[in-house]
Each structure stands twice: as C-alpha cells, then as structure tokens.
Scaffold this active site. Structure first.
Site, mmCIF file in Angstrom:
data_model
loop_
_atom_site.group_PDB
_atom_site.id
_atom_site.type_symbol
_atom_site.label_atom_id
_atom_site.label_comp_id
_atom_site.label_asym_id
_atom_site.label_seq_id
_atom_site.Cartn_x
_atom_site.Cartn_y
_atom_site.Cartn_z
ATOM 1 N N LYS A 86 0.822 -1.205 0.000
ATOM 2 C CA LYS A 86 0.000 0.000 0.000
ATOM 3 C C LYS A 86 0.859 1.258 0.000
ATOM 4 O O LYS A 86 0.497 2.270 -0.610
ATOM 5 C CB LYS A 86 -0.950 -0.029 1.192
ATOM 6 C CG LYS A 86 -2.072 -1.060 1.044
ATOM 7 C CD LYS A 86 -2.982 -1.047 2.236
ATOM 8 C CE LYS A 86 -4.219 -1.902 1.994
ATOM 9 N NZ LYS A 86 -3.933 -3.276 1.658
ATOM 10 N N GLU B 69 -3.035 6.557 7.796
ATOM 11 C CA GLU B 69 -3.794 7.466 6.949
ATOM 12 C C GLU B 69 -4.708 8.327 7.801
ATOM 13 O O GLU B 69 -5.177 7.898 8.868
ATOM 14 C CB GLU B 69 -4.671 6.690 5.953
ATOM 15 C CG GLU B 69 -3.925 6.018 4.836
ATOM 16 C CD GLU B 69 -4.868 5.294 3.884
ATOM 17 O OE1 GLU B 69 -6.065 5.161 4.230
ATOM 18 O OE2 GLU B 69 -4.419 4.873 2.812
ATOM 19 N N HIS C 211 -14.785 -3.143 8.866
ATOM 20 C CA HIS C 211 -14.047 -2.857 7.632
ATOM 21 C C HIS C 211 -14.261 -3.924 6.570
ATOM 22 O O HIS C 211 -13.505 -3.985 5.592
ATOM 23 C CB HIS C 211 -12.546 -2.689 7.903
ATOM 24 C CG HIS C 211 -12.240 -1.631 8.910
ATOM 25 N ND1 HIS C 211 -12.461 -0.297 8.676
ATOM 26 C CD2 HIS C 211 -11.748 -1.713 10.170
ATOM 27 C CE1 HIS C 211 -12.098 0.403 9.735
ATOM 28 N NE2 HIS C 211 -11.675 -0.424 10.658
ATOM 29 N N ARG D 298 -6.935 -8.344 -8.564
ATOM 30 C CA ARG D 298 -7.665 -9.606 -8.722
ATOM 31 C C ARG D 298 -9.114 -9.296 -9.009
ATOM 32 O O ARG D 298 -9.517 -8.135 -9.056
ATOM 33 C CB ARG D 298 -7.566 -10.424 -7.433
ATOM 34 C CG ARG D 298 -8.022 -9.630 -6.205
ATOM 35 C CD ARG D 298 -8.104 -10.470 -4.961
ATOM 36 N NE ARG D 298 -8.258 -9.690 -3.753
ATOM 37 C CZ ARG D 298 -9.392 -9.164 -3.308
ATOM 38 N NH1 ARG D 298 -10.503 -9.333 -4.007
ATOM 39 N NH2 ARG D 298 -9.439 -8.481 -2.181
#
Length: 718
Positions: free
Chosen positions: A116, A200, A235, A296
C-alpha cells in the site's frame, strides 16, 4: 482459448469460475484440503486433487503443492480466484517458471500495488489523488505514533499487505495508538505474513467507492464503472451496489479516468479494482482519494456483471489467453441497478462472530434474470472454522432508463446462476424509471425467501439493513451500521402471537404424519393407537405445547376437534404475544405440512404460508421475510440439563488464544477486555459480561481452543 485450467481456490469463487469455464467448454481441476474433501467446488469440477491438511498455509497457500497439482493434471493455466494466492507475486512468477499461465496481472504490477505504501507513492507520481498519510519505512511504534499525532486524529492504521478488512484499526486518540498498533500487527502477520503498516488520515463519514478496470496485453484499458461498497462492518463489506448512488456523469468519468491511469502506471493486465475513499457529498462533487488497488477479481464483481451484461471471468480467461478486450470504452454502458448481499455464517447480535456448523436446511430464492445466487455450499455441507464463513452471495438487478451512462450497444448477460456473457449484442431500449428502489425491494423479497438452518447467519440483519430508512435514502458511508444501531438491532422485538400458533400447528401436523407413517409400517395399520387426533370419551382433549424464544416462554393450549384444532395462547405463561391481541381467545387452526417444512395454514379463516424446520429441540420458523428460532420445551426435562455453567467464560467459536489482557485477581467493570481470540484470520476480543473479578485463566497464549471451551473463571460481583 484454454482447454483445461486449475482453480487454486475454494468455496463460492471456485464454483463461480467453474460455471463460466464449463460454458466455454474448458475443463476444470479443483484442489482441496482435507477439510474440503466433500466440498461443492470439488463436486462441480471435472477433476479434483488433494493438496494438504486443513490449515490454509499447508494447502491453499502452499505454492509448491498447487504447482504440483497443476503439473500432475496437465493444465494450461491457473485461476487464483480471490484471497489466498490471488495477489501473490511470488506465485505468479512461480507459475511462469513452471510453464503455466497465471490468470491475473504481471508479478511486477502485483508487487507495485500489493504494498500500500509503494502503491500510494506511484499514484502520486501518476497524478492520482491519494489520502493524506504516512507511507514510509520507519516502523518503530514511537515513530508511527508521532506521524499519527502530526496528521491529527482520528487516523487509520492499515496493514501494508492487507485486504478484506484484516489488519486495520481506527485510532481516536494518541493514548490508544500503541495498543491498537500491536493488535493490527498481530492480525496482519497472521493473515499476510507481513506486519508492516501505514497511517492514513481517517475521513469522517467517508464513502467507499471502487472502480472495476480491465486491461489487456495489447495496450487497451477500460473501466466498467463504479460500485459503492460503503456499507461495512469491521471494515468488511456487507452490501455492495452498482452504480454508486449520487455519482453524476462528470464525477463518474473522473473516477474512471483516474482508475485507468492507476492501472496504466503499473503496466496492468487483467481484472482489477481501484478503490477510492470519497468525502461527504455536498453542493459540489465530493473529493475522492486513491485508497488501494486489488489486483484480482473482487468478491462483489457480480453487481458490475449485472449492470453491464458481461461475464468478467470470461474476460479474464480471454485476456490471459492473449486476446484483446472484447469491447472498447465507448461500447460500455450502465443499465439498471444491482445490489449484492453477502450471506455469512455469523451472529450479528454477538458482534458478527463467525459461526460453524452443518447446513441442516438450505432453501434458496428462485433465480431469474433479476435474482442471481453465487453459492459455495449445498444443503448438508459443513461451515468449518478454517476459512471465511461466506455461504453465498445474493445479487438482485432491476433495469431502468434513468441509469444510462453512455451511448453504444446495450450488452447484458443472463446474470443468473449460469452466467451468460454477451459480446456486444444489442438489446431493446431499457424501461423508463429509477431502478435502485425497485432493486432494494427485490432484495428484501429475496432475503425473505433465503432459509438457513444449522448455523447462525446474518439474513435477518441484512433484511433490517435493506429496510433501514438511511439505506433506502442512499445516505451511505462506512459508519452506517454503527450509526443505525437502533434500527438494525431493535431492543424490544416480541415474538408475534401467530408465530407461536404456527409453531404449535406444525408440531401437531408433524405428530399426525408420524402416526400415519407408523400405521403404514405396522402389522395392524388400522389400530387406533396410531392415530394422533386426541380422541377422548365424552370430551374434547386438551394439551399444552410449550415453546421458548430467548427469555420469552409461551404455552399454546390445544383442543382437538373433529375437523380442526383450536389454539389458545396461555396468558399465564409469560407470552410475548402481539400487543392488542386477546391471548386467551380460541381460534380454529388447520393446515398442511410439506416435506421441506412448507406450512400452508389457516388460522381463524386467515391463510398463511410459512416454513417450519425441526432440528433437534429447535423449531426454525420463517414467515413474512423474517425468521424465529423457538425451542420446544419438554416439561419433564431435568432443569439441571438446561443450565449454563455459571462463573466461567467460554469460547464462542473455535480459535487460537493470542492475548490474555487482564491479570488474575483483578476487579474489572462490565465490558473490560479480558482475552483476545483469533478465528478465521480475525481477532475477537472477549469482554467481562458484568462487573466482577477474574479468578484464573484456563488457557495460555497460543492455545487452540474448541467452541464452548472454558477459558477463565470469573466471579461476578454480588
């Protein structure tokens, strides 16, 4: 095109790939662990090979075993599905070395987007907007907390190699950062073998909107519009829909162009999803930021298939075989609205804890052009503790002229369980009118026809969610479930009187059928002792049937008549009857009970259709899109056999103990975290049920415990 492929996965996605391969005339090879020897994907495939014991690291994550199966079966390509090895660059490279085509992107693209932190650096260079945060190499806890302090709270800790909601924690204040970082790292290490994280800025009331992209090896790249995946718990996505409500054509084009730019920046080939976090909508289009790219096929790809009429698995196979994309961007369009609901074996009332068990009864809604079911199990299959507890995906679609996005041929496949692709065949113009509300109502209807007995499930929760006014108004953000607790988890929900009555009627009909069956098998079939009609000399027989639902206990008094039963809810039993109904009123009842529990009943002249499934002492009753679990109470049963052990805390599921959070002898308040259990790659914290004292732990960190195992002794305060 390929002649034979291996599917390096299991469950729903393996079954999904097999369907498309079979339609294209491609033979399939399934692989399975010991836990999946009799699984549905094994039964559906043309061949199946064992690859190891139940733990994923020894089977579905074992690259050498997957490749050995591919060599043994002589396949030309491997489809990785989603999860497991689908985003593993080492696996992609190992396939190339073995001379087998990996049906997915190049290893370099997987690596670029798999980290990430690296992905965000590349996106910044490509001009794709990214969320403010820290994506550096300093992984010291103190250094990470300093970065979070500088960003300002709340922040999101996210595993660098993460996905599927694993390895993520929202931190609201600096004092909580270190503990939540440790939990995040444990989960990331267990799920991905990599404990590195990034930080973040956490946006308040954000939307999670993702764009489906497709690229081929000939330099073509298109986007297939967006999906809104904002409705989440822990999440993890619960409901997904396409197109995203409230996205206008200009913002749709901007997000699509950014997603294509993201894919081209890493030389992408194949199916992928670029995920964006989108701020609250206002007078102007909300800002969007790159979050990550999933290299994917996504779990929620069916909603894109339903609104475009395309088979994305077929596109994957064609691109991997070297063919160009079947359609250009100008030929793609949106038609109608689709919503997907994930049917999980889990208990929403217990924090969505995963559940295990055998599917004693599984009845699915009828499939059509409007209703599609992608299932990984059949009735009788086992939901075990080793893998994701997804049972099926329910997808509904409604067409509507208001959703047209571009000009060009209107393409759409069958969209049912047997997915049918369209290569560009025009269909008649779509009907006029908005389609999201019709799709939502279609979802509610289909959820009501989805009956599961044998494991805890989330169907009733999904029905409440789809009926929630906030969802109906498309007021979507990632905190919707937390914000709408009162709507989604009603505190006072008494069992309607007709539910008790229908359960009693089904019991009586089942007894009558058992007596008739005994008579048919008897040497004296005309013996009156087989008859269950309550006959008494000079009187009508009466008896009580007693049921329990949680803390509610209800006796139903039955009077046998010549042409029907008469039922009465005993007001002295503590009821739970519908408010306003005279519990002492007698009403005639008759009906017919089908082989799969279908009950056609008549209560006091009112006809009702229900389903009542008997499983041990439990009676699972489905009526009007809702379900209840009633327990048939035997008045002669020993009370001691029904008591739950006091003074202890037991494991709610099989799992591994990863942390003991409270020292023995400490007095704690209700809700204090006591122990952390890892199950199905997720951490679950067990808390004190009431104020009291932890006496002693009966487990240690690293122990594998079974469902119901006693974990600790707990002394409640008097």
């Amino acid at each position: 095109m390929f002649d034979k492929i291996l599917i390096a996965n299991r469950g729903e996605i393996a079954c999904r790939v097999i369907r498309t391969a079979r339609r294209l005339g491609i033979r399939t090879v399934a692989v399975y662990s010991d836990a999946d020897a009799g699984a549905r994907h094994v039964r559906l495939a043309d061949e199946a090979l064992r690859i190891g014991p139940a733990p994923a690291r020894d089977s579905y994550l074992a690259i050498e075993r997957i490749l050995a199966a591919a060599q043994r079966s002589g396949v030309q390509a491997i489809h990785p599905g989603y999860g497991f090895l689908s985003e593993n660059a080492d696996f992609s490279e190992a396939c190339a070395r073995a001379g087998v085509i990996f049906i997915g992107p190049p290893a370099a693209a997987i690596r670029a987007m798999g980290s990430k932190a690296e992905a965000k650096r590349r996106m910044e260079a490509a001009g794709v907007p990214v969320t403010p945060g820290y994506h550096g190499d300093d992984q010291r806890p103190g250094g990470l907390r300093a970065q979070a302090d500088a960003l300002g709270y709340p922040v999101l800790i996210k595993a660098v190699a993460g996905g599927g909601g694993k390895g993520m924690r929202v931190v609201g204040q600096s004092a909580d950062f270190i503990d939540l970082l440790a939990a995040c790292r444990r989960e990331a290490a267990a799920s991905f073998g990599d404990e590195r994280v990034l930080i973040e800025k956490y946006l308040v009331r954000p939307r999670h909107i993702e764009v489906q992209i497709f690229a081929d090896a000939h330099g073509h790249c298109v986007h297939l519009f967006e999906r809104d995946c904002s409705v989440q718990r822990r999440h993890q996505k619960v409901l997904e829909e396409a197109p995203a409500p409230g996205i206008d054509p200009a913002q749709r084009a901007a997000m699509g162009q950014a997603a294509v730019a993201a894919a081209q920046a890493v030389g992408y080939v194949g199916a992928g999803t670029v995920e964006f976090i989108v701020g609250e909508a206002g007078a102007a289009p909300a800002a969007f930021y790159f979050m990550e790219m999933n290299t994917r096929l996504q779990v929620e790809h069916p909603v894109t298939e339903m609104i475009t009429g395309l088979d994305l698995v077929e596109w994957q196979l064609r691109v991997a075989a070297g063919e160009p994309l079947p359609l250009a961007q100008a030929q793609l369009q949106i038609r109608g609205h689709a919503i997907e609901a994930r049917i999980y074996a889990e208990d929403p009332a217990k924090g969505f804890l995963p559940a295990t068990g055998r599917l004693h009864h599984l009845a699915l809604p009828a499939e059509s052009v409007h209703v599609r079911i992608d299932a990984g199990v059949d009735e009788g299959d086992e939901i075990g503790p080793h893998y994701d507890p997804l049972i099926a995906k329910l997808i509904v679609w409604e067409e509507g002229g208001a959703d047209r996005a571009t000009d060009g041929p209107d393409v759409r496949g069958g969209g049912t369980g047997d997915v049918v692709a369209s290569g560009g065949t025009p269909l008649p113009p779509p009907a006029a009118g908005g389609s999201r509300e019709r799709a939502r109502l279609r979802l509610l209807q289909a959820l009501g026809d989805f009956h599961i007995v044998g494991v805890a499930h989330n169907i009733d929760f999904l029905s409440r969610l789809a009926a929630c006014p906030a969802f109906a108004r498309a007021e979507l953000d990632t905190a919707l479930i937390e914000r709408e607790q009162a709507c989604l988890f009603p505190a006072d929900d008494p069992v309607p009187g007709e539910v008790w009555q229908l359960a009693a009627l089904a019991e009586l009909l089942r007894e009558a059928e058992a007596g008739a069956e005994a008579a048919r098998r008897s040497a004296d079939p005309r013996s009156p002792w087989h008859v269950r009609d309550g006959w008494r000399l000079n009187a009508n027989a009466r008896r009580e049937l007693v049921f329990r639902n949680g803390g509610a206990r209800q006796a139903v008094v039955v009077e046998y008549r010549a042409d029907a039963y008469r039922l009465c809810l005993d007001p002295a039993s503590g009821a739970g009857a519908t408010p306003g109904v005279d519990a002492a009123a007698w009403l005639p009842a008759r009906g017919e009970l089908g082989a799969r529990g279908q009950l056609r009943a008549e209560l006091d002249g009112r006809r009702l259709d229900a389903t009542v499934i008997a499983a041990g002492e439990r009676r699972h009753l489905f009526l009007h899109g809702r379900s209840w679990v009633l327990v048939r109470v035997d008045p002669l049963a020993q009370a001691a056999g029904e008591r739950v052990a006091e003074g202890s805390l037991r494991a709610p599921m099989p799992g591994r103990v990863v942390a003991l959070l409270t020292p023995p002898g400490l007095r704690v308040d209700k809700g204090t975290a006591l122990l952390t259990l890892e199950a199905m790659k997720m951490e679950h914290t067990l808390t004190a049920p009431v104020a009291g004292t932890v006496k002693v732990f009966h487990c240690a960190v690293g122990d594998q415990v079974e469902d119901g195992a006693e974990l600790l002794e707990f002394e409640p305060e008097p």
